[in-house]
Write an enzyme that holds these catalytic residues in place. Structure first.
Site: not given
Ligand code: ATP
Length: 908
Positions: A336, A640, A644
């Site tokens: 990310d 997170d 996901d």
């Protein structure tokens, strides 16, 4: 709370009562419990924890240590030696058994402690309202009556009676086995409703997959439904990994083979060579004792436990132990951006309104800075679009800005915090907003729809809706824009151009819009957010790249690992930040929308080629992981949110964020990064490689030491020589050296070049090629030193006792020297660092020396082991035999390095 309310019938019937009734019974209101009351109830009801599964007691654990093939053999041998009247051998065998059991017991304890520490680090949190304030507390501190917030990704921390919900969907598989999420509400249901039909309840251990809610805690700990069925949630279980299982199996097969060979030797020796059975028996006991690597599985476990502990200290918490090994094979890390590669400390730098671009001064959360156009400071109130945009940013936000000891902090989403700070700089305080423009409802931000909306009443009582979100999303909702002279039709090209320009400078983008809505009846719905909005401004927010992430990305590149950025942010922003981090430099980015229309084959082609994936959603992450894996990559993926979870599960190493990650993501992950920092992932890879190295080093140390001893005994049997080592002496060597010396390697830090090598091919067989060579070479060297010395001394007329003492000392000496060699697999240890940088190795050697001196010179040892004192000359020969191993082993490394084989063997 009166005792009546603890009546099990009533406590099981919360679902049949309304939220208000439950609030009354549990004496709680919109402000939650007071701190004193919560403390009192904690004393009364106990902490909100499930009792851990019963552990085996210390005695049972001690007894379990006896359950081991080698110990059976040794105990059997002890009985037979006793029957033959070899009392001393019996004694030594029994002591050896005892020492093995104690070492195994202590090592298992160490592994357990490591796991306990990690479990504690993963303890869940809960958001409660206490004394009117919203707080994050340890879920263990929840008590009946607490008011708890739930949002998507949370694990429900206790049994709750829901009092308000917004599109709440909960997955209750942990409890009911039903994996489809259930839509929840607040209405009571019949007392007899089955667990899965109690829509007004949220049960401990289930997951919120969508929406938000508030609920009153009605049961905690073992009183919850989960507690009743007495089920612990998925937990870190046994200390094991594929490699450890492979070694365990190898050890077992080796032990059985050796026992078989020993039995065959015994039969052949007595029947064919006519040796006395008693003498032959002692020989084969010596053979078995010397050849079976008894310490192997236990020390491997400790090595793994120490590695996992070391990783946890560096903020990488391994939840699934095989991940430690997989980390060493990772070829691609998909990360990310926000908060992982960047600092997640957002500052608004720019407002782009129709016709004006405003720069905002100041950095960080301190609300000091001016608004300017082309370096000319301006007054905000002279610009109605800017002024309304700032108000929109302040109102459409759930974050809070706080000053503590002169330091400004944001509670909540940093993106929203940045808007609050910009608001303060312009003189808009959130508090004033709360009272003058009260909020009537909100649609909270979710990554999937990329916007947030709030409805308010202005000071005249007129209703407004404010939205903020990703520019594309907000532009879709707008028909007008606010110019300096009033509302005009939307100039979509202008906004798109400005968005691309702003993003290309690495700024994160938000758009703000508003609608003077018709009088609102009821709550905000998605239909209210569809169209008819007035576009106010684009906001450019800076979120600088983390310094340490820049270094860590470089380290990963050197280690042969590709780093890919998968972000929900705008493509240009992502590319600009990527360039700062050396991710995807000079290459285009690709968006989630483009990924969505590709078929699997096309995606596989671009997945490896491109490094920046923008505006990506969780389902794109999943497809990307699959595409990379199909391409033969070993993928680590960060995440997170609750959505996901599938990608984290699918990835070879799923990495969840410890700070902003939801419980659902943590649950699905193999590893949790406590500080959300990309650099920690790189550290984990380095430590993972080091653990694997240490496991290899230990095997390379242990097998040749056993092999050497076995060869000495086998040679003696083959060539009908006097036995150079008696069984008791072999056991002494094993007790003193293998278990104590070898353990020191578990503390070996990562070698300097560990991140300059390429990833280890997954599934690579450990005990093959080079390993077999090294084990054989060192075994033969050890045998040559010990047996050579023994035969030479006998030839010179030395007594067999002295020759044996020298052989034992030579083996131990060789092992001490070889321990130093074993610190590095290919690198030389003939330098200051090589000889001294692992103090555990030095300590282990220092501990062995007095033992060996006692063995040689103490009278009682002479009695037990038939050892004799040695002269300085004899000691020098012993040291020379040890040095022989050291020197040849270093020479072998030298030639391997010179030939370039080391690079190939360590995948450099
Ligand atoms: P990453 O996946 O790298 O963490 P991200 O955090 O930027 O990326 P999201 O949080 O999904 O991804 O945000 C996507 C977009 O949604 C942002 O670029 C921004 O435009 C918008 N956005 C982010 N936070 C908010 C918010 N609190 N309210 C409204 N819109 C937001």
């Amino acid at each position: 709370m009166s005792e009546r309310h603890l009546d099990p019938v009533l406590s099981a019937g919360w679902h049949a009562l309304s939220g208000d009734e439950v609030g009354q019974i549990l004496q709680t209101g919109p402000d939650g419990l007071s701190d004193d009351e919560a403390l009192r109830r904690l004393g009364q009801y106990g902490s909100n924890r499930l009792a851990p599964p019963a552990r085996r007691g210390p005695l049972a654990r001690l007894l379990m240590q006896f359950h081991n093939i080698l110990l059976y053999v040794m105990l059997g041998a002890a009985i037979i030696t006793a029957a033959l009247g070899h009392w001393i051998d019996t004694g030594v065998l029994l002591v050896a058994v005892l020492i093995n059991v104690i070492i195994g017991f202590i090592q298992e304890g160490k592994a357990e402690t490591a796991l306990d520490a990690i479990r504690a680090m993963l303890s869940p949190h809960a958001t409660v309202i206490r004394a009117g304030h919203r707080r994050e507390i340890d879920a263990a501190g929840l008590v009946p009556g607490d008011l708890v917030f739930l949002s998507s990704g949370d694990r429900v921390p206790a049994d709750l009676r829901l009092v308000s919900v917004r599109e709440l969907r909960i997955e209750e598989a942990a409890l009911t086995g039903e994996s489809l999420p259930i839509e929840k509400g607040t209405e009571p249901v019949g007392v007899d409703a089955a667990l899965g039909d109690r829509y007004g309840m949220a049960y401990s251990g289930t997951f919120v997959v969508y929406g938000q809610a508030m609920g009153i805690v009605v049961a905690t700990g073992s009183k919850t439904e989960l507690g009743r069925i007495n089920q612990m949630l998925a937990d870190i279980r046994r200390m094991s990994t594929p490699l450890l299982r492979q070694i365990d199996e190898f050890g077992r097969v080796l032990a059985l083979t050796i026992i078989g060979l020993s039995a065959a030797t015994f039969v052949l020796g007595t029947l064919w060579r006519d040796h006395a059975p008693a003498e032959m028996f002692m020989m084969v006991v010596a053979l078995a004792a010397s050849a079976i690597p008894e310490g192997l599985p236990a020390i491997m476990t400790v090595t793994l436990a120490l590695g996992v502990q070391r990783m946890a200290r560096r903020k990488a918490i391994v939840r699934h132990l095989p991940a430690v090994e997989t980390l060493g094979s990772v070829t691609v890390i998909c990360s990310d951006k926000t908060g992982t590669l960047t600092c997640n400390e957002m500052t608004v730098q720019r407002f782009v309104c129709a016709g004006h671009v405003f720069d905002v001064g100041g950095v960080g959360y301190a609300p000091a800075g001016d608004f300017s156009i082309d370096d000319r400071i301006v007054e905000v109130e002279h610009y109605p679009a800017l002024s309304l945009a700032i108000r929109a940013g302040v109102l459409c936000s759930d974050a809070r800005l706080r000053e503590e000891d002169g330091l400004w902090r944001v509670e909540g989403d940093p993106t929203e915090g940045a808007l609050l700070v910009a608001g303060r700089k312009a003189g808009f305080s959130q508090h004033a907003g709360d009272t003058a423009w009260p909020r009537t409802d909100a649609i909270p931000f979710e990554s999937q729809h990329r916007f947030m909306a709030t409805s308010h009443l202005d000071p005249d009582g007129d209703p407004w809706i404010f939205v903020k979100g990703a520019p594309e999303r907000i532009l879709d909702m707008c028909e007008f824009q606010l110019n300096h002279d009033g509302e005009r039709p939307l100039d979509i090209d202008y906004w798109r151009r400005m968005a691309t320009d702003t993003a290309a400078q690495g700024l994160r983008l938000l758009a703000l819009a508003c609608k003077r809505s018709a009088p609102v009846a009821g709550p905000l719905s998605f239909a209210d957010a569809e169209h008819g909005y007035v576009f106010l401004a684009l906001v450019g927010i800076i979120d600088p790249a983390r310094e340490e992430a820049i270094d860590a990305v470089g380290e990963c590149h050197r280690a042969g690992i590709r780093v890919k950025m998968i972000t929900g942010d705008h493509g240009e922003t992502a590319r600009a930040i990527g360039a700062q981090l050396a991710i995807g430099v000079g290459k285009p980015f690709i968006t989630g929308a483009e990924v969505a229309v590709m078929d699997d084959a096309a995606l596989r082609r671009v997945a490896m080629e491109l490094d920046v994936f923008a505006r990506a959603s969780p389902e794109h992450k999943l497809r990307l992981v699959k595409a990379l894996q199909d391409d033969g990559q070993v993928v680590a993926m960060t995440g997170d949110g609750v959505n996901d979870a599938p990608a984290l599960k699918r990835a070879d190493v799923g990495v969840a964020m410890g700070l902003k990650g939801t419980e659902a993501a943590k649950e699905a992950a193999d590893m949790v990064i406590a500080d959300d920092n990309f650099a920690t992932i790189a550290t984990a890879v380095r430590e993972g490689r080091a653990v694997y190295d240490n496991l290899k080093k230990f095997i390379l140390f242990m097998l040749p030491t056993n092999g050497g001893e076995a060869l000495v005994v086998i040679a003696a049997i083959l060539f009908e020589l006097a036995l150079p080592l008696t069984p008791a002496q072999v056991l002494w060597i094993n007790m003193v050296t293998s278990s104590t010396l070898g353990l020191a390697l578990a503390f070996e830090p990562a070698e300097g070049d560990v991140m300059n090598r390429h990833p280890r091919p997954p599934g690579e067989a450990l005990l093959s090629g080079f390993f077999i060579w090294r084990v054989l070479m060192v075994s033969v060297l050890m045998m040559t030193g010990a047996l050579g010395l023994f035969l030479w001394e006998l030839d010179m007329g030395t007594s067999v006792e002295t020759a044996r003492t020298m052989a034992v000392d030579a083996v131990v000496m060789a092992e001490m020297f070889y321990l130093l060699n074993s610190r590095f697999i290919f690198a030389p240890v003939t330098n200051w660092k090589g000889l001294t940088s692992n103090r555990h190795v030095l300590l282990a050697i220092t501990a062995c020396i007095p033992l060996q001196i006692a063995y040689t010179h103490a009278d009682f040892m002479h009695g037990i082991f038939n050892s004799t004192a040695l002269t300085p000359m004899e000691w020098s020969k012993v040291v020379a035999a040890g040095l022989l191993v050291f020197v040849v082993a270093e020479l072998e490394k030298f030639f391997i390095r010179r030939s370039g084989l080391a690079a190939r063997l360590s995948h450099a």
